[in-house]
Enzyme design. Sequence first.
Site, short mmCIF file in Angstrom:
data_model
loop_
_atom_site.label_atom_id
_atom_site.label_comp_id
_atom_site.label_asym_id
_atom_site.label_seq_id
_atom_site.Cartn_x
_atom_site.Cartn_y
_atom_site.Cartn_z
N GLY A 1 -36.85 -26.86 -66.05
CA GLY A 1 -37.65 -26.99 -67.26
C GLY A 1 -37.64 -28.35 -67.91
N ASP A 2 -36.63 -29.17 -67.66
CA ASP A 2 -36.56 -30.52 -68.24
C ASP A 2 -35.81 -31.43 -67.28
OD1 ASP A 2 -36.88 -32.63 -69.97
OD2 ASP A 2 -35.29 -32.01 -71.35
N PHE A 3 -36.31 -31.50 -66.05
CA PHE A 3 -35.59 -32.18 -64.97
C PHE A 3 -35.91 -33.68 -64.98
CE2 PHE A 3 -34.40 -32.96 -60.47
CZ PHE A 3 -33.16 -32.37 -60.48
N ASN A 4 -35.49 -34.34 -66.05
CA ASN A 4 -35.70 -35.79 -66.14
C ASN A 4 -34.44 -36.52 -65.68
OD1 ASN A 4 -33.98 -36.77 -68.54
ND2 ASN A 4 -35.06 -35.02 -69.44
#
Length: 295
Positions: A186-189
């Site tokens: 979901g927030d794979f930065n």
Amino acid sequence: MSRTASGRAWLAELPALIAEFRDRWSLRLGPPIHGGSCSWVAPAALPDGGSAVLKLTWPHREAAGEAAGLRTWGGNGAVHLLAADERRHALLVERCVPGTELGEDGRHSPDARLAAAAELLNGLWSAPPPAAGLEQLAAVTREWATLVEQRMARLRPDYDPGLVAIGVDLLRTLPRSATREVVVHGDFNPGNVLASERRPWLAIDPKPMVGDPGYDPWPLLTQLDEPFEHDDPAPVLAHRYALVADAVGEDPRRLLAWSVARTVESALWFAAMGEVADGAEEMAQAAALAELAGL
């Protein structure tokens, strides 16, 4: 967070929360780790001498599934969940040492770091989705599509309306055409992938949902080594999307389409926050990604 009444109330309660979970889990806490916008995080020594991280989060929708996601993965690609009080939004998780962010790692080439991150995604996506506790990605992106339309109509930023319409359509249709459903991070930065001792890299700070795996790679691919800052970003992006798509078993055009959808949504979020120029930069990136995708 301090802009809202609920955020200010949570900040006022935070010292008591820290003391409560320090004592409940018998922790010795170090100085807090800075960088988060919605949580308080600090390294912790466990009673047995091991190390961990205490994370206390302002209650909000995106954070609601973090414990369920970490529990589902069981340490395969992400940090282990050691303890949780989901009602109080408190987590005790494995500590990554040395904790270098993937985006700040100077030892390895961008290609090597992308390959390592893709391996983590494969681990995360291999876990069967839980029966409950996580939102459906398709439902969330349908909401986003409507919100993008409303923001575009209300704010009227000077953004390409045709490209916005493409992004809206993709937010609604991409989840329906997925060939598999997984627990997405979901927030794979690059800032949420840290060097660790147990494995070379581990993911942290998920905003997990159940849905199309193609949703996940966008921030990794567009933020690692800032590909849009290259004189000609198109070949750099094409190479990186092909590399990651091959490593995770997805169509690169699908990863690009998701990137267009998410970049358009991001642009209208910036506009809603009064940062129209930042949104315009996002729209320029969306246009470049759409061209690569043939949209």
